[in-house]
Write a protein that holds these residues in place. Sequence first.
Motif, PDB file in Angstrom:
ATOM      1  N   ILE A   9       0.864  -1.176   0.000  1.00 14.64           N
ATOM      2  CA  ILE A   9       0.000   0.000   0.000  1.00 14.64           C
ATOM      3  C   ILE A   9       0.901   1.226   0.000  1.00 14.64           C
ATOM      4  O   ILE A   9       1.603   1.491   0.964  1.00 14.64           O
ATOM      5  CB  ILE A   9      -0.950   0.014   1.206  1.00 14.64           C
ATOM      6  N   HIS A  13      -2.147   5.266  -2.342  1.00 19.85           N
ATOM      7  CA  HIS A  13      -3.244   4.331  -2.091  1.00 19.85           C
ATOM      8  C   HIS A  13      -3.812   4.529  -0.701  1.00 19.85           C
ATOM      9  O   HIS A  13      -5.022   4.513  -0.509  1.00 19.85           O
ATOM     10  CB  HIS A  13      -2.778   2.884  -2.270  1.00 19.85           C
ATOM     11  N   ARG A  14      -2.930   4.719   0.280  1.00 22.59           N
ATOM     12  CA  ARG A  14      -3.371   4.910   1.661  1.00 22.59           C
ATOM     13  C   ARG A  14      -4.277   6.147   1.765  1.00 22.59           C
ATOM     14  O   ARG A  14      -5.340   6.099   2.373  1.00 22.59           O
ATOM     15  CB  ARG A  14      -2.165   5.058   2.580  1.00 22.59           C
ATOM     16  N   GLU A  16      -5.926   7.692  -0.702  1.00 20.88           N
ATOM     17  CA  GLU A  16      -7.151   7.508  -1.476  1.00 20.88           C
ATOM     18  C   GLU A  16      -8.120   6.563  -0.767  1.00 20.88           C
ATOM     19  O   GLU A  16      -9.329   6.814  -0.740  1.00 20.88           O
ATOM     20  CB  GLU A  16      -6.824   6.979  -2.870  1.00 20.88           C
ATOM     21  N   ILE A  17      -7.605   5.515  -0.175  1.00 22.29           N
ATOM     22  CA  ILE A  17      -8.467   4.577   0.559  1.00 22.29           C
ATOM     23  C   ILE A  17      -9.124   5.280   1.741  1.00 22.29           C
ATOM     24  O   ILE A  17     -10.323   5.127   1.977  1.00 22.29           O
ATOM     25  CB  ILE A  17      -7.658   3.344   1.020  1.00 22.29           C
ATOM     26  N   GLN A  20     -11.843   7.579   0.416  1.00 22.06           N
ATOM     27  CA  GLN A  20     -13.021   6.796   0.005  1.00 22.06           C
ATOM     28  C   GLN A  20     -13.792   6.303   1.227  1.00 22.06           C
ATOM     29  O   GLN A  20     -15.027   6.329   1.252  1.00 22.06           O
ATOM     30  CB  GLN A  20     -12.604   5.605  -0.872  1.00 22.06           C
ATOM     31  N   ASP A  21     -13.067   5.856   2.244  1.00 22.84           N
ATOM     32  CA  ASP A  21     -13.723   5.411   3.483  1.00 22.84           C
ATOM     33  C   ASP A  21     -14.529   6.545   4.113  1.00 22.84           C
ATOM     34  O   ASP A  21     -15.643   6.329   4.591  1.00 22.84           O
ATOM     35  CB  ASP A  21     -12.696   4.892   4.492  1.00 22.84           C
ATOM     36  N   GLY A  57      -4.015   9.604   4.832  1.00 21.94           N
ATOM     37  CA  GLY A  57      -4.273   8.194   5.076  1.00 21.94           C
ATOM     38  C   GLY A  57      -4.158   7.840   6.547  1.00 21.94           C
ATOM     39  O   GLY A  57      -4.604   6.787   6.981  1.00 21.94           O
ATOM     40  N   THR A  82     -11.808   7.514  10.885  1.00 16.49           N
ATOM     41  CA  THR A  82     -12.878   7.797   9.925  1.00 16.49           C
ATOM     42  C   THR A  82     -14.213   8.076  10.601  1.00 16.49           C
ATOM     43  O   THR A  82     -14.910   9.024  10.237  1.00 16.49           O
ATOM     44  CB  THR A  82     -13.025   6.623   8.938  1.00 16.49           C
TER      45      THR A  82
END
Length: 124
Positions: A9, A13-14, A16-17, A20-21, A57, A82
Amino acid sequence: MFADQAPCITPVHRAEIAAQDLAIALARYNIPADVHVLWPDQAQVSVYFGLLVHTSGYRYWWIVAPSSAERRKPLWTYADDTATAARRLAEHYRELRTRPVEELLLYGQLLADVILENVDVAPV
């Protein structure tokens, strides 16, 4: 990739994830949000006029436009997870929707502002 290796990761990616979360968590509050990856290690979640969330992230941070009744300066705030970010952003979202858009545009942070501040633009 071998079956016994976990996928790598990367910072992009971290971020963006995490973004998205957060968008998914905000949807549970019936709040629409757009995810944007503008830099390799950071993503933004556009929630409402003047309510733009940044994430690496690991943490979420955002600025809330000042309220003449409560405070005269922008409120810089953050959350480490989150669920907390979504809950606090839902509160800010409800409060911001009661205010005139002109006020939010004057004091809030917009996605377009962030893009223009960080992109090299040649004069015309």
